[in-house]
Design a protein around this motif. Structure first.
Motif, PDB file in Angstrom:
ATOM      1  N   GLY A   1     -15.293  -6.142  -5.495  1.00 36.22           N
ATOM      2  CA  GLY A   1     -15.071  -6.537  -6.954  1.00 36.22           C
ATOM      3  C   GLY A   1     -13.799  -6.205  -7.482  1.00 36.22           C
ATOM      4  N   ALA A   2     -13.103  -5.785  -6.861  1.00 36.23           N
ATOM      5  CA  ALA A   2     -11.484  -5.064  -7.410  1.00 36.23           C
ATOM      6  C   ALA A   2     -11.032  -6.530  -7.688  1.00 36.23           C
ATOM      7  N   ASP A   3     -10.070  -6.303  -9.050  1.00 36.43           N
ATOM      8  CA  ASP A   3      -9.394  -6.915  -9.629  1.00 36.43           C
ATOM      9  C   ASP A   3      -8.066  -7.501  -9.018  1.00 36.43           C
ATOM     10  N   ASN A   4      -7.674  -6.486  -8.356  1.00 37.84           N
ATOM     11  CA  ASN A   4      -6.467  -6.696  -7.681  1.00 37.84           C
ATOM     12  C   ASN A   4      -6.418  -6.088  -6.311  1.00 37.84           C
ATOM     13  N   PHE A   5      -5.251  -6.510  -5.495  1.00 36.46           N
ATOM     14  CA  PHE A   5      -5.140  -5.539  -4.390  1.00 36.46           C
ATOM     15  C   PHE A   5      -3.743  -5.833  -3.882  1.00 36.46           C
ATOM     16  N   VAL A   6      -3.085  -4.558  -3.768  1.00 35.93           N
ATOM     17  CA  VAL A   6      -1.616  -4.690  -3.300  1.00 35.93           C
ATOM     18  C   VAL A   6      -1.464  -3.774  -2.138  1.00 35.93           C
ATOM     19  N   ILE A   7      -0.506  -4.343  -1.321  1.00 39.46           N
ATOM     20  CA  ILE A   7       0.095  -3.746  -0.235  1.00 39.46           C
ATOM     21  C   ILE A   7       1.219  -2.814  -0.326  1.00 39.46           C
ATOM     22  N   THR A   8       1.097  -1.715  -0.198  1.00 41.46           N
ATOM     23  CA  THR A   8       1.902  -0.641  -0.925  1.00 41.46           C
ATOM     24  C   THR A   8       3.308  -0.626  -0.067  1.00 41.46           C
ATOM     25  N   SER A   9       3.332  -1.152   1.102  1.00 42.05           N
ATOM     26  CA  SER A   9       4.630  -1.291   1.823  1.00 42.05           C
ATOM     27  C   SER A   9       5.323  -2.442   1.054  1.00 42.05           C
TER      28      SER A   9
ATOM     29  N   GLN B   1       7.451  -3.935  -1.392  1.00 45.07           N
ATOM     30  CA  GLN B   1       8.162  -3.486  -2.668  1.00 45.07           C
ATOM     31  C   GLN B   1       7.994  -4.378  -3.871  1.00 45.07           C
ATOM     32  N   ALA B   2       8.101  -5.795  -3.711  1.00 41.93           N
ATOM     33  CA  ALA B   2       7.902  -6.430  -4.774  1.00 41.93           C
ATOM     34  C   ALA B   2       6.548  -6.604  -5.389  1.00 41.93           C
ATOM     35  N   GLN B   3       5.366  -5.991  -4.577  1.00 45.52           N
ATOM     36  CA  GLN B   3       4.189  -6.076  -5.408  1.00 45.52           C
ATOM     37  C   GLN B   3       4.289  -5.085  -5.918  1.00 45.52           C
ATOM     38  N   MET B   4       4.587  -3.786  -5.385  1.00 40.86           N
ATOM     39  CA  MET B   4       4.612  -2.642  -6.256  1.00 40.86           C
ATOM     40  C   MET B   4       5.472  -2.444  -7.345  1.00 40.86           C
ATOM     41  N   LYS B   5       6.432  -3.194  -7.327  1.00 40.59           N
ATOM     42  CA  LYS B   5       7.442  -3.346  -8.445  1.00 40.59           C
ATOM     43  C   LYS B   5       6.736  -4.063  -9.684  1.00 40.59           C
ATOM     44  N   ALA B   6       5.765  -5.025  -9.323  1.00 38.78           N
ATOM     45  CA  ALA B   6       5.014  -5.700 -10.342  1.00 38.78           C
ATOM     46  C   ALA B   6       4.093  -4.873 -11.054  1.00 38.78           C
ATOM     47  N   LEU B   7       3.725  -3.711 -10.222  1.00 35.17           N
ATOM     48  CA  LEU B   7       2.708  -2.867 -10.968  1.00 35.17           C
ATOM     49  C   LEU B   7       3.425  -1.560 -11.854  1.00 35.17           C
ATOM     50  N   TYR B   8       4.737  -1.607 -11.966  1.00 41.49           N
ATOM     51  CA  TYR B   8       5.309  -0.817 -12.675  1.00 41.49           C
ATOM     52  C   TYR B   8       4.936  -0.476 -13.995  1.00 41.49           C
ATOM     53  N   LYS B   9       4.382   0.818 -14.293  1.00 45.32           N
ATOM     54  CA  LYS B   9       3.899   1.350 -15.536  1.00 45.32           C
ATOM     55  C   LYS B   9       2.798   0.377 -16.128  1.00 45.32           C
ATOM     56  N   SER B  10       1.844   0.116 -15.250  1.00 42.45           N
ATOM     57  CA  SER B  10       0.994  -0.791 -15.569  1.00 42.45           C
ATOM     58  C   SER B  10      -0.597   0.076 -15.628  1.00 42.45           C
ATOM     59  N   LEU B  11      -0.715   1.317 -15.063  1.00 39.79           N
ATOM     60  CA  LEU B  11      -2.073   1.734 -14.544  1.00 39.79           C
ATOM     61  C   LEU B  11      -2.224   2.745 -15.519  1.00 39.79           C
TER      62      LEU B  11
ATOM     63  N   PRO C   1       4.029   9.554   0.642  1.00 41.47           N
ATOM     64  CA  PRO C   1       4.867   9.661  -0.582  1.00 41.47           C
ATOM     65  C   PRO C   1       4.222   9.468  -1.986  1.00 41.47           C
ATOM     66  N   PHE C   2       4.442  10.214  -2.760  1.00 47.98           N
ATOM     67  CA  PHE C   2       3.783  10.192  -4.300  1.00 47.98           C
ATOM     68  C   PHE C   2       4.473   9.797  -5.244  1.00 47.98           C
ATOM     69  N   ASP C   3       6.006   9.808  -5.176  1.00 46.49           N
ATOM     70  CA  ASP C   3       6.819   9.126  -6.382  1.00 46.49           C
ATOM     71  C   ASP C   3       6.493   7.868  -6.536  1.00 46.49           C
ATOM     72  N   PRO C   4       6.381   6.811  -5.371  1.00 49.21           N
ATOM     73  CA  PRO C   4       6.130   5.297  -5.861  1.00 49.21           C
ATOM     74  C   PRO C   4       4.694   5.081  -6.526  1.00 49.21           C
ATOM     75  N   TYR C   5       3.741   6.058  -6.165  1.00 48.33           N
ATOM     76  CA  TYR C   5       2.553   5.911  -6.984  1.00 48.33           C
ATOM     77  C   TYR C   5       2.662   6.278  -8.423  1.00 48.33           C
ATOM     78  N   LEU C   6       3.408   7.474  -8.478  1.00 44.11           N
ATOM     79  CA  LEU C   6       3.446   7.919 -10.148  1.00 44.11           C
ATOM     80  C   LEU C   6       4.246   6.969 -10.965  1.00 44.11           C
TER      81      LEU C   6
END
Length: 355
Positions: free
Chosen positions: A226-234, A236-246, A258-263
């Motif tokens: 029941g997750a609302d969203n699923f992102v493949i961390t490799s 970059q476009a999907q990760m960029k779309a999540l920037y400052k959203s969590l 790596p930790f910087d991409p998640y932070l």
């Protein structure tokens, strides 16, 4: 270890050396004390900690070693001073079975952080000097303080993984106030811990995004959990779309990453909680300071929050994903777990297979 004059009446499977291969074993439990509960074990979850100490990966394993710290069962005897449990009650035991009961942490019911060190359910040294042996066994004797009531009607097989995998994510979620409906949660990894973080997140009313390296987990995350969203961390476009959203991230991954991409995905004042054990944690100070973010760690939990979690799971019908196995399959199960080949927790049917 057998006590002199005491019959070896506890059946178990144990590792005898760092190969980590488990085989049948018999030993004696300590005598029932006035504050103790003797628990007939019906089920025991399989945790990666069982692999670590069976194979002596920390260099401190004491053989023969009986693993298992996700224990569920039925009370068969209680000591004369026990007031919280009676014969027939359904009870769980988690990652520790003793603590000093005197320090600030113990007084706050945060026994897992006991200042003198909590006593692990297996491979620890108990108050009487004996080596603790875990739940891959027919019964266990535990002080009542470290036993937890499993609510009526909640399946014992499902309760077992809550005592480690469940509480490891529930505890920091409550501590960091992640139970705020409408907030957003990212979950890194979708294994035994990660899938429980998703379940708790949805029960708290959060918008949950699973962050994974494996596309094969997408359907399970969205349709089953029941997750609302699923992102493949490799990607970059999907990760960029999540920037400052969590608002929050729970990192359950133990492999190096790596930790910087998640932070960068956290909002201002967002909270990142690490519950996995990678070999190192490394990130730029800017990833933390800019945006005033918090990075925290967590392990399991104290006795108060564990009971709270069990009650919450029963009230909200939250059940871990499990694969029930006989004890005879344990060596294969441990190999499969190392390969992440389980959805999402093996649980040993002790009652019907350990004979």
């Amino acid at each position: 270890m057998s006590s002199e004059g005491v019959k070896d009446d506890c059946l178990a499977w144990a590792a005898g050396d760092p190969s980590g291969v488990l085989s049948p074993y018999k030993f004696s439990r300590r005598a029932l004390g006035k504050d103790d509960v003797s628990l007939k074990i019906t089920h025991c979850g399989v945790c990666y900690a069982d692999v670590i100490w069976s194979k002596n990966k920390h260099g401190d394993s004491r053989y023969p070693l009986v693993p298992g710290h996700e224990i569920a069962g039925i009370v068969k005897e209680v000591g004369s001073s026990v007031s919280n449990f009676k014969v027939g009650d359904h009870v769980g035991v988690g990652t520790y079975v003793n603590s000093c009961r005197e320090c600030e942490q113990c007084n706050d019911r945060e026994e897992v952080s006991c200042e003198k060190g909590s006593v692990f359910t297996f491979n620890g040294i108990d108050a009487d000097g004996s080596i603790t042996k875990g739940g891959y066994s027919s019964y266990i004797v535990v002080h009542e303080r470290y036993c937890f009531r499993i609510p009526d009607g909640y399946p014992l097989a499902s309760a077992a993984p809550l005592l480690c995998a469940g509480i490891t994510v529930y505890n920091p979620m409550m501590r960091h106030k992640m139970n705020q409906p409408g907030k957003s949660l990212g979950v890194i990894g979708l294994g035994g811990l990660g899938h429980m973080a998703v379940k708790f997140g949805k029960a708290f009313g959060l918008k949950v995004t699973v962050l994974s390296t494996s596309l094969s987990k997408r359907e399970e995350a969205l349709s089953v959990l029941g997750a609302d969203n699923f992102v493949i961390t490799s990607d970059q476009a999907q990760m960029k779309a999540l920037y400052k959203s969590l608002d929050f991230i729970i990192d359950t991954a133990s492999g190096d990453h790596p930790f910087d991409p998640y932070l960068s995905l956290l909002k201002t004042a967002g909270v990142f909680v690490l519950v996995g054990f990678p070999s190192e944690v490394k990130f730029s100070p800017a990833s933390l300071n800019i945006g005033m973010k918090t990075v925290a760690g967590s392990i399991t939990g104290g006795t108060r929050v564990i009971q709270e979690m069990l009650d919450f799971c029963a009230a909200n019908k939250i059940y871990p994903g499990i694969e029930v196995i006989p004890i005879q399959y344990i060596n294969e199960a441990l190999e499969r777990m190392v390969k992440n080949d389980v959805k999402y927790r093996f649980v040993i049917d002790i009652e019907n297979s350990l004979k």
